[in-house]
Motif scaffolding. Structure first.
Motif, PDB file in Angstrom:
ATOM      1  N   VAL A 119       0.741  -1.357   0.127  1.00  0.00           N
ATOM      2  CA  VAL A 119       0.058   0.037  -0.003  1.00  0.00           C
ATOM      3  C   VAL A 119       0.811   1.193  -0.099  1.00  0.00           C
ATOM      4  CG1 VAL A 119      -1.748   1.217   1.356  1.00  0.00           C
ATOM      5  CG2 VAL A 119      -1.862  -1.247   1.296  1.00  0.00           C
ATOM      6  N   ILE A 120       1.904   1.178   0.657  1.00  0.00           N
ATOM      7  CA  ILE A 120       3.086   2.340   0.764  1.00  0.00           C
ATOM      8  C   ILE A 120       3.544   2.672  -0.531  1.00  0.00           C
ATOM      9  CG2 ILE A 120       5.074   3.221   1.740  1.00  0.00           C
ATOM     10  CD1 ILE A 120       4.427   1.554   4.201  1.00  0.00           C
ATOM     11  N   GLY A 136      -7.932  12.308  -8.274  1.00  0.00           N
ATOM     12  CA  GLY A 136      -7.786  10.778  -8.340  1.00  0.00           C
ATOM     13  C   GLY A 136      -8.306  10.342  -6.855  1.00  0.00           C
ATOM     14  N   HIS A 137      -8.625   8.877  -6.965  1.00  0.00           N
ATOM     15  CA  HIS A 137      -9.090   8.581  -5.682  1.00  0.00           C
ATOM     16  C   HIS A 137      -8.571   7.203  -5.398  1.00  0.00           C
ATOM     17  CE1 HIS A 137     -13.188   8.024  -3.358  1.00  0.00           C
ATOM     18  NE2 HIS A 137     -12.279   7.384  -2.704  1.00  0.00           N
ATOM     19  N   VAL A 138      -7.736   7.160  -4.146  1.00  0.00           N
ATOM     20  CA  VAL A 138      -7.095   5.941  -3.717  1.00  0.00           C
ATOM     21  C   VAL A 138      -7.832   5.030  -2.900  1.00  0.00           C
ATOM     22  CG1 VAL A 138      -4.946   5.112  -2.498  1.00  0.00           C
ATOM     23  CG2 VAL A 138      -4.723   6.874  -4.228  1.00  0.00           C
ATOM     24  N   VAL A 139      -8.199   3.784  -2.964  1.00  0.00           N
ATOM     25  CA  VAL A 139      -8.917   2.992  -2.161  1.00  0.00           C
ATOM     26  C   VAL A 139      -8.098   1.855  -1.826  1.00  0.00           C
ATOM     27  CG1 VAL A 139     -11.101   1.748  -2.252  1.00  0.00           C
ATOM     28  CG2 VAL A 139     -10.806   3.599  -3.683  1.00  0.00           C
ATOM     29  N   ASN A 140      -7.732   2.120  -0.343  1.00  0.00           N
ATOM     30  CA  ASN A 140      -6.882   0.995   0.253  1.00  0.00           C
ATOM     31  C   ASN A 140      -7.646   0.054   1.084  1.00  0.00           C
ATOM     32  OD1 ASN A 140      -4.505   2.220  -0.652  1.00  0.00           O
ATOM     33  ND2 ASN A 140      -4.348   3.722   0.866  1.00  0.00           N
ATOM     34  N   THR A 141      -7.449  -1.339   1.116  1.00  0.00           N
ATOM     35  CA  THR A 141      -8.081  -2.201   1.698  1.00  0.00           C
ATOM     36  C   THR A 141      -7.439  -2.699   2.999  1.00  0.00           C
ATOM     37  OG1 THR A 141      -9.052  -3.217  -0.369  1.00  0.00           O
ATOM     38  CG2 THR A 141      -9.262  -4.754   1.600  1.00  0.00           C
ATOM     39  N   SER A 142      -8.225  -2.118   3.958  1.00  0.00           N
ATOM     40  CA  SER A 142      -7.906  -2.733   5.494  1.00  0.00           C
ATOM     41  C   SER A 142      -8.307  -3.721   5.926  1.00  0.00           C
ATOM     42  CB  SER A 142      -7.819  -1.371   6.320  1.00  0.00           C
ATOM     43  OG  SER A 142      -7.865  -1.519   7.695  1.00  0.00           O
ATOM     44  N   THR A 167      -4.200   5.880   5.325  1.00  0.00           N
ATOM     45  CA  THR A 167      -5.233   6.315   4.562  1.00  0.00           C
ATOM     46  C   THR A 167      -6.184   7.344   4.946  1.00  0.00           C
ATOM     47  OG1 THR A 167      -5.243   4.180   3.632  1.00  0.00           O
ATOM     48  CG2 THR A 167      -7.048   5.428   2.863  1.00  0.00           C
ATOM     49  N   GLU A 168      -6.430   7.234   6.298  1.00  0.00           N
ATOM     50  CA  GLU A 168      -7.229   8.429   6.891  1.00  0.00           C
ATOM     51  C   GLU A 168      -6.403   9.739   6.879  1.00  0.00           C
ATOM     52  OE1 GLU A 168     -10.505   7.720   6.523  1.00  0.00           O
ATOM     53  OE2 GLU A 168     -10.679   8.705   8.581  1.00  0.00           O
ATOM     54  N   CYS A 169      -5.372   9.537   7.522  1.00  0.00           N
ATOM     55  CA  CYS A 169      -4.396  10.915   7.297  1.00  0.00           C
ATOM     56  C   CYS A 169      -4.132  11.538   5.912  1.00  0.00           C
ATOM     57  CB  CYS A 169      -2.991  10.410   7.487  1.00  0.00           C
ATOM     58  SG  CYS A 169      -2.609  10.402   9.427  1.00  0.00           S
ATOM     59  N   LEU A 170      -3.997  10.862   5.025  1.00  0.00           N
ATOM     60  CA  LEU A 170      -4.087  11.364   3.563  1.00  0.00           C
ATOM     61  C   LEU A 170      -5.115  12.077   3.256  1.00  0.00           C
ATOM     62  CD1 LEU A 170      -1.725   8.530   1.990  1.00  0.00           C
ATOM     63  CD2 LEU A 170      -0.968  11.059   2.702  1.00  0.00           C
ATOM     64  N   THR A 183     -10.896   3.917   2.895  1.00  0.00           N
ATOM     65  CA  THR A 183     -10.451   2.823   3.605  1.00  0.00           C
ATOM     66  C   THR A 183     -11.451   1.521   3.475  1.00  0.00           C
ATOM     67  OG1 THR A 183      -9.195   4.308   5.049  1.00  0.00           O
ATOM     68  CG2 THR A 183      -9.115   1.712   5.739  1.00  0.00           C
ATOM     69  N   ILE A 184     -11.134   0.486   2.876  1.00  0.00           N
ATOM     70  CA  ILE A 184     -12.334  -0.410   3.007  1.00  0.00           C
ATOM     71  C   ILE A 184     -11.874  -1.291   4.240  1.00  0.00           C
ATOM     72  CG2 ILE A 184     -13.302  -2.491   1.537  1.00  0.00           C
ATOM     73  CD1 ILE A 184     -13.419   0.345   0.302  1.00  0.00           C
ATOM     74  N   CYS A 185     -13.067  -1.592   4.872  1.00  0.00           N
ATOM     75  CA  CYS A 185     -12.687  -2.530   6.236  1.00  0.00           C
ATOM     76  C   CYS A 185     -13.736  -3.606   6.077  1.00  0.00           C
ATOM     77  CB  CYS A 185     -12.970  -1.637   7.403  1.00  0.00           C
ATOM     78  SG  CYS A 185     -12.002  -0.246   7.759  1.00  0.00           S
ATOM     79  N   PRO A 186     -13.574  -4.594   5.370  1.00  0.00           N
ATOM     80  CA  PRO A 186     -14.285  -5.890   5.127  1.00  0.00           C
ATOM     81  C   PRO A 186     -14.455  -6.799   6.500  1.00  0.00           C
ATOM     82  CG  PRO A 186     -12.590  -5.578   3.379  1.00  0.00           C
ATOM     83  CD  PRO A 186     -12.321  -5.219   4.506  1.00  0.00           C
ATOM     84  N   ALA A 187     -15.544  -7.030   7.168  1.00  0.00           N
ATOM     85  CA  ALA A 187     -15.742  -8.029   7.906  1.00  0.00           C
ATOM     86  C   ALA A 187     -15.254  -9.593   7.278  1.00  0.00           C
ATOM     87  CB  ALA A 187     -16.801  -8.060   8.802  1.00  0.00           C
ATOM     88  N   ASN A 188     -16.370 -10.414   7.417  1.00  0.00           N
ATOM     89  CA  ASN A 188     -16.097 -11.870   6.699  1.00  0.00           C
ATOM     90  C   ASN A 188     -16.807 -11.823   5.381  1.00  0.00           C
ATOM     91  OD1 ASN A 188     -14.635 -12.851   8.836  1.00  0.00           O
ATOM     92  ND2 ASN A 188     -16.534 -13.932   9.711  1.00  0.00           N
ATOM     93  N   ILE A 189     -15.823 -11.877   4.442  1.00  0.00           N
ATOM     94  CA  ILE A 189     -16.526 -11.980   2.821  1.00  0.00           C
ATOM     95  C   ILE A 189     -16.165 -13.131   2.505  1.00  0.00           C
ATOM     96  CG2 ILE A 189     -16.530 -10.675   0.663  1.00  0.00           C
ATOM     97  CD1 ILE A 189     -17.298  -8.715   3.176  1.00  0.00           C
ATOM     98  N   ALA A 190     -17.013 -13.788   1.536  1.00  0.00           N
ATOM     99  CA  ALA A 190     -16.859 -15.076   1.029  1.00  0.00           C
ATOM    100  C   ALA A 190     -15.745 -15.109   0.195  1.00  0.00           C
ATOM    101  CB  ALA A 190     -18.031 -15.795   0.746  1.00  0.00           C
ATOM    102  N   THR A 191     -14.572 -15.394   0.254  1.00  0.00           N
ATOM    103  CA  THR A 191     -13.370 -15.246  -0.591  1.00  0.00           C
ATOM    104  C   THR A 191     -12.398 -16.544  -0.326  1.00  0.00           C
ATOM    105  OG1 THR A 191     -11.755 -14.153   0.462  1.00  0.00           O
ATOM    106  CG2 THR A 191     -13.496 -12.698  -0.970  1.00  0.00           C
ATOM    107  N   ALA A 192     -11.744 -16.744  -1.117  1.00  0.00           N
ATOM    108  CA  ALA A 192     -10.589 -17.972  -0.906  1.00  0.00           C
ATOM    109  C   ALA A 192      -9.711 -17.401   0.317  1.00  0.00           C
ATOM    110  CB  ALA A 192      -9.789 -18.172  -2.000  1.00  0.00           C
TER     111      ALA A 192
END
Ligand SMILES: NC(=O)c1ccc[n+]([C@@H]2O[C@H](COP(=O)([O-])OP(=O)(O)OC[C@H]3O[C@@H](n4cnc5c(N)ncnc54)[C@H](OP(=O)(O)O)[C@@H]3O)[C@@H](O)[C@H]2O)c1
Length: 276
Positions: A119-120, A136-142, A167-170, A183-192
């Motif tokens: 991410v850095i 521009g829009h940066v979307v970081n997955t937390s 991400t929040e600072c920026l 900042t995307i904060c997923p809980a339990n998402i059905a993935t591998a």
């Protein structure tokens, strides 16, 4: 909300599976050109092939996000080829739910490289391009583990708190320059991700939790909130994920839930069983 994406140029890392693949597909549905980035050339080519109905708007990049030069090359060449870069989705990542006693220093390095340095690097090379454009829009997955500390996830949580904080600072720092950060904060998402573990270590059974949220619904929800330029995006939003507010406020009931989770996970690990 499709106008937020129509005709735009997006890079999605870790696009060959899970949330990255679903977000790529949803961006394509909403009219964007998507550079699907993956570290494995065959895997990313196969993923792009599945979306070939979108024609020229589907592109691929080979990018191991732990490698500074590959991230730089991917971002700069995309911007040069497409003439701009509107979205960077820093999505690639690995999980890590392990008893602290079993975590090696190599594990710490691997997860920090994959979840945090990635991410850095992405932000470092995308921001100058976006600043030149004035947009521009940066979307970081937390993760939900980037705003609340699940026991036995110290390794993972360290990286995800880092992603949330940066991400929040920026978001505030660049607000006057036309740049947006989510900042995307997923809980339990059905993935591998639930079927993998850091460095191939499997502690007990790894399986997708029964209540995991469908990944396609998660991708649509994420893009709706990104189009609203929301900062922290928790997915799904429900009473279970809402506990983070209580945690931040030092709510004793939330603390007790986390102590109980620790006891359950310790017991599960000691039995060699699943930790859900
Ligand atoms: N699913 C959840 O419940 C959940 C919850 C919270 C946060 N997240 C976050 O969501 C993001 C996506 O995860 P997911 O659930 O969609 O899992 P996933 O299906 O396992 O996808 C992870 C993706 O990241 C890629 N990746 C891993 N290391 C990489 C590297 N060094 N270079 C390039 N790509 C790399 C993987 O590529 P390979 O196929 O080549 O390994 C894969 O495409 C991660 O950041 C994860 O931490 C997920």
């Amino acid at each position: 909300m499709d106008e937020y994406y129509t005709g735009k140029i997006a890079i999605v890392t870790g696009a060959n599976s899970g949330i990255g693949y679903a977000v790529s597909e949803e961006l394509l549905k909403r009219g964007a050109t998507v550079y699907m980035a993956g570290r494995n050339p065959e895997k990313i080519a196969r993923a792009a092939e599945q979306l070939s109905a979108y024609g020229e708007r589907v592109r691929t990049l080979v990018m191991d996000v732990t490698k500074q030069e590959q991230v730089q090359k991917g971002i700069e060449e995309t911007a040069a080829e497409a003439g701009r870069l509107d979205f960077l989705f820093n999505n690639a990542g690995v999980g890590g739910t392990l008893p602290f006693e079993q975590v090696t220093l190599e594990d710490w390095k691997t997860i920090i490289d994959t979840n945090l340095w990635s991410v850095i690097y992405g932000v470092h090379f995308a921001v100058p391009i976006m600043l030149r454009q004035g947009s521009g829009h940066v979307v970081n997955t937390s993760s939900i583990a980037g705003i609340i500390p699940p026991p036995f996830q110290a390794l993972y949580s360290l990286t995800k708190y880092g992603v949330t904080g940066m991400t929040e600072c920026l978001k505030y720092e660049f607000a006057e320059k036309g740049l947006h950060f989510s900042t995307i904060c997923p809980a339990n998402i059905a993935t591998a991700i639930f079927n993998k573990s850091i460095d191939g270590k499997t502690h007990g059974e790894l399986r997708i939790p029964d209540d995991a949220y469908p990944v396609e619904k998660a991708a649509a929800f994420i893009l709706d909130r990104v189009a609203e330029q929301k900062g922290i995006i928790i997915v799904p939003e429900d009473p279970n994920t809402d506990v983070w507010k209580g945690y931040v406020l030092g709510d004793r009931e939330v603390e007790e839930r986390l102590f109980q989770m620790a006891r359950d996970r310790r017991e599960a690990f000691e039995k060699g069983g699943t930790y859900f």
